[in-house]
Design a protein around this motif. Sequence first.
Motif, PDB file in Angstrom:
ATOM      1  N   PHE A  64       0.817  -1.219   0.000  1.00 49.17           N
ATOM      2  CA  PHE A  64       0.000   0.000   0.000  1.00 49.17           C
ATOM      3  C   PHE A  64       0.852   1.271   0.000  1.00 49.17           C
ATOM      4  CE2 PHE A  64      -2.926  -3.180   1.284  1.00 49.17           C
ATOM      5  CZ  PHE A  64      -4.206  -2.720   1.062  1.00 49.17           C
ATOM      6  N   ALA A  65       2.154   1.142   0.213  1.00 45.24           N
ATOM      7  CA  ALA A  65       3.010   2.293   0.480  1.00 45.24           C
ATOM      8  C   ALA A  65       3.356   3.141  -0.746  1.00 45.24           C
ATOM      9  CB  ALA A  65       4.297   1.836   1.178  1.00 45.24           C
ATOM     10  N   THR A  66       3.221   2.607  -1.952  1.00 43.66           N
ATOM     11  CA  THR A  66       3.516   3.412  -3.147  1.00 43.66           C
ATOM     12  C   THR A  66       2.344   3.322  -4.121  1.00 43.66           C
ATOM     13  OG1 THR A  66       4.505   1.688  -4.549  1.00 43.66           O
ATOM     14  CG2 THR A  66       5.970   2.752  -2.919  1.00 43.66           C
ATOM     15  N   PRO A  67       2.193   4.313  -4.991  1.00 41.47           N
ATOM     16  CA  PRO A  67       1.099   4.265  -5.971  1.00 41.47           C
ATOM     17  C   PRO A  67       1.202   3.056  -6.908  1.00 41.47           C
ATOM     18  CG  PRO A  67       2.027   6.478  -5.865  1.00 41.47           C
ATOM     19  CD  PRO A  67       2.917   5.590  -5.036  1.00 41.47           C
ATOM     20  N   TRP A  68       2.416   2.670  -7.275  1.00 43.36           N
ATOM     21  CA  TRP A  68       2.621   1.579  -8.225  1.00 43.36           C
ATOM     22  C   TRP A  68       2.285   0.228  -7.596  1.00 43.36           C
ATOM     23  CZ3 TRP A  68       6.115   5.288  -6.745  1.00 43.36           C
ATOM     24  CH2 TRP A  68       6.158   6.403  -7.579  1.00 43.36           C
ATOM     25  N   THR A  69       2.748   0.023  -6.378  1.00 43.44           N
ATOM     26  CA  THR A  69       2.451  -1.254  -5.732  1.00 43.44           C
ATOM     27  C   THR A  69       0.989  -1.307  -5.296  1.00 43.44           C
ATOM     28  OG1 THR A  69       3.311  -0.402  -3.617  1.00 43.44           O
ATOM     29  CG2 THR A  69       4.819  -1.719  -4.983  1.00 43.44           C
ATOM     30  N   TYR A  70       0.429  -0.166  -4.910  1.00 42.08           N
ATOM     31  CA  TYR A  70      -0.976  -0.175  -4.512  1.00 42.08           C
ATOM     32  C   TYR A  70      -1.878  -0.546  -5.682  1.00 42.08           C
ATOM     33  CZ  TYR A  70      -5.606   1.001  -2.944  1.00 42.08           C
ATOM     34  OH  TYR A  70      -6.938   0.916  -2.655  1.00 42.08           O
ATOM     35  N   ALA A  71      -1.558  -0.089  -6.882  1.00 42.94           N
ATOM     36  CA  ALA A  71      -2.371  -0.450  -8.058  1.00 42.94           C
ATOM     37  C   ALA A  71      -2.374  -1.972  -8.243  1.00 42.94           C
ATOM     38  CB  ALA A  71      -1.833   0.248  -9.310  1.00 42.94           C
ATOM     39  N   LEU A  72      -1.226  -2.606  -8.031  1.00 43.30           N
ATOM     40  CA  LEU A  72      -1.148  -4.075  -8.149  1.00 43.30           C
ATOM     41  C   LEU A  72      -1.945  -4.761  -7.038  1.00 43.30           C
ATOM     42  CD1 LEU A  72       2.677  -4.405  -8.946  1.00 43.30           C
ATOM     43  CD2 LEU A  72       0.765  -4.623 -10.565  1.00 43.30           C
ATOM     44  N   VAL A  73      -1.792  -4.270  -5.802  1.00 37.16           N
ATOM     45  CA  VAL A  73      -2.522  -4.847  -4.666  1.00 37.16           C
ATOM     46  C   VAL A  73      -4.024  -4.661  -4.860  1.00 37.16           C
ATOM     47  CG1 VAL A  73      -2.981  -4.597  -2.190  1.00 37.16           C
ATOM     48  CG2 VAL A  73      -0.627  -4.630  -3.025  1.00 37.16           C
ATOM     49  N   HIS A  74      -4.427  -3.482  -5.286  1.00 38.95           N
ATOM     50  CA  HIS A  74      -5.840  -3.188  -5.528  1.00 38.95           C
ATOM     51  C   HIS A  74      -6.425  -4.165  -6.537  1.00 38.95           C
ATOM     52  CE1 HIS A  74      -9.265  -1.200  -7.465  1.00 38.95           C
ATOM     53  NE2 HIS A  74      -9.481  -0.639  -6.280  1.00 38.95           N
ATOM     54  N   ASP A  75      -5.729  -4.352  -7.667  1.00 36.36           N
ATOM     55  CA  ASP A  75      -6.218  -5.269  -8.693  1.00 36.36           C
ATOM     56  C   ASP A  75      -6.293  -6.701  -8.173  1.00 36.36           C
ATOM     57  OD1 ASP A  75      -6.431  -3.137 -10.411  1.00 36.36           O
ATOM     58  OD2 ASP A  75      -4.619  -3.614 -11.557  1.00 36.36           O
ATOM     59  N   ALA A  76      -5.268  -7.119  -7.413  1.00 35.46           N
ATOM     60  CA  ALA A  76      -5.248  -8.487  -6.865  1.00 35.46           C
ATOM     61  C   ALA A  76      -6.382  -8.693  -5.861  1.00 35.46           C
ATOM     62  CB  ALA A  76      -3.899  -8.773  -6.212  1.00 35.46           C
TER      63      ALA A  76
ATOM     64  N   ASP B  64      -8.949   5.298  -7.787  1.00 32.03           N
ATOM     65  CA  ASP B  64      -8.882   6.727  -8.117  1.00 32.03           C
ATOM     66  C   ASP B  64      -7.738   7.374  -7.339  1.00 32.03           C
ATOM     67  OD1 ASP B  64      -9.748   7.596  -5.533  1.00 32.03           O
ATOM     68  OD2 ASP B  64     -11.831   7.610  -6.153  1.00 32.03           O
ATOM     69  N   LEU B  65      -7.445   8.618  -7.647  1.00 34.30           N
ATOM     70  CA  LEU B  65      -6.297   9.316  -7.069  1.00 34.30           C
ATOM     71  C   LEU B  65      -6.410   9.487  -5.557  1.00 34.30           C
ATOM     72  CD1 LEU B  65      -3.623  10.748  -7.518  1.00 34.30           C
ATOM     73  CD2 LEU B  65      -4.912  12.841  -7.983  1.00 34.30           C
ATOM     74  N   TRP B  66      -7.587   9.854  -5.052  1.00 36.10           N
ATOM     75  CA  TRP B  66      -7.758  10.058  -3.607  1.00 36.10           C
ATOM     76  C   TRP B  66      -7.603   8.759  -2.835  1.00 36.10           C
ATOM     77  CZ3 TRP B  66      -7.393  14.390  -1.063  1.00 36.10           C
ATOM     78  CH2 TRP B  66      -7.618  15.580  -1.746  1.00 36.10           C
ATOM     79  N   GLN B  67      -8.217   7.705  -3.357  1.00 32.99           N
ATOM     80  CA  GLN B  67      -8.096   6.387  -2.717  1.00 32.99           C
ATOM     81  C   GLN B  67      -6.625   5.970  -2.660  1.00 32.99           C
ATOM     82  OE1 GLN B  67      -8.988   1.929  -4.131  1.00 32.99           O
ATOM     83  NE2 GLN B  67     -10.647   3.349  -4.563  1.00 32.99           N
ATOM     84  N   THR B  68      -5.915   6.188  -3.763  1.00 34.16           N
ATOM     85  CA  THR B  68      -4.496   5.837  -3.821  1.00 34.16           C
ATOM     86  C   THR B  68      -3.696   6.657  -2.820  1.00 34.16           C
ATOM     87  OG1 THR B  68      -4.693   5.209  -6.141  1.00 34.16           O
ATOM     88  CG2 THR B  68      -2.478   5.702  -5.338  1.00 34.16           C
ATOM     89  N   LEU B  69      -3.972   7.949  -2.746  1.00 36.01           N
ATOM     90  CA  LEU B  69      -3.260   8.806  -1.788  1.00 36.01           C
ATOM     91  C   LEU B  69      -3.443   8.311  -0.357  1.00 36.01           C
ATOM     92  CD1 LEU B  69      -1.711  11.371  -0.884  1.00 36.01           C
ATOM     93  CD2 LEU B  69      -3.926  12.555  -0.909  1.00 36.01           C
ATOM     94  N   PHE B  70      -4.678   8.061   0.054  1.00 33.94           N
ATOM     95  CA  PHE B  70      -4.918   7.621   1.427  1.00 33.94           C
ATOM     96  C   PHE B  70      -4.364   6.222   1.689  1.00 33.94           C
ATOM     97  CE2 PHE B  70      -7.903  11.195   1.359  1.00 33.94           C
ATOM     98  CZ  PHE B  70      -7.491  11.824   2.526  1.00 33.94           C
ATOM     99  N   ALA B  71      -4.418   5.360   0.698  1.00 37.60           N
ATOM    100  CA  ALA B  71      -3.811   4.031   0.851  1.00 37.60           C
ATOM    101  C   ALA B  71      -2.299   4.172   1.029  1.00 37.60           C
ATOM    102  CB  ALA B  71      -4.129   3.165  -0.365  1.00 37.60           C
ATOM    103  N   ASN B  72      -1.667   5.067   0.259  1.00 38.62           N
ATOM    104  CA  ASN B  72      -0.225   5.278   0.374  1.00 38.62           C
ATOM    105  C   ASN B  72       0.160   5.891   1.715  1.00 38.62           C
ATOM    106  OD1 ASN B  72       0.119   6.339  -3.101  1.00 38.62           O
ATOM    107  ND2 ASN B  72       0.010   4.295  -2.255  1.00 38.62           N
ATOM    108  N   LEU B  73      -0.639   6.835   2.199  1.00 37.37           N
ATOM    109  CA  LEU B  73      -0.363   7.428   3.513  1.00 37.37           C
ATOM    110  C   LEU B  73      -0.456   6.369   4.602  1.00 37.37           C
ATOM    111  CD1 LEU B  73      -2.351  10.778   3.195  1.00 37.37           C
ATOM    112  CD2 LEU B  73       0.139  10.498   3.158  1.00 37.37           C
ATOM    113  N   MET B  74      -1.547   5.586   4.588  1.00 37.10           N
ATOM    114  CA  MET B  74      -1.727   4.529   5.578  1.00 37.10           C
ATOM    115  C   MET B  74      -0.610   3.498   5.464  1.00 37.10           C
ATOM    116  SD  MET B  74      -2.878   1.073   5.986  1.00 37.10           S
ATOM    117  CE  MET B  74      -3.572   0.758   4.397  1.00 37.10           C
ATOM    118  N   GLY B  75      -0.319   3.068   4.251  1.00 41.30           N
ATOM    119  CA  GLY B  75       0.722   2.066   4.049  1.00 41.30           C
ATOM    120  C   GLY B  75       2.074   2.531   4.532  1.00 41.30           C
TER     121      GLY B  75
END
Length: 153
Positions: free
Chosen positions: A30-42, A59-70
């Motif tokens: 969850f810590a980066t936008p690139w890895t979060y996209a993979l985790v999200h899809d999986a 979406d961008l906001w979901q990715t931002l908050f996932a990255n902050l939390m991660g």
Amino acid sequence: MSRLRTPAHPTYLGVVRASAWYDLAVTAGFATPWTYALVHDALSSCGSALGLGALPELDLWQTLFANLMGSVVVVWAVLRIVRPLPEHGLLDGIARTLFATWQAYALVHGASRLLWLFFGVEVAFGILQLAPWRWGRNADLVGNDAGTADARQ
């Protein structure tokens, strides 16, 4: 009172460290936008395949908050792996109570049932880390009973 039940016992610190390893494994993606996209899809594919529901579109906001939390959880996990302290278990137990509360809120409001898997782990580690503080409330952190601690003052 068994010292096994006190937060200073090595078994308790092992639980603190185990919960940290779980957090690191689950949230590193969850810590980066690139890895979060993979985790999200999986996760979305897994939820759909199991009939538990897909995740909402990325979406961008979901990715931002996932990255902050991660990012925060990864740093917190590394601290508990490198230097597990009884107080870290207490604080992590409190954080898990908060996480489980917000996960329950999301589940009640229609989140993918895939979230139940994470909710169960949050509750389990929360109980394991908070219960010894309740049981050991009459003992100090080095395992001495409260009477001995009072006598030293």
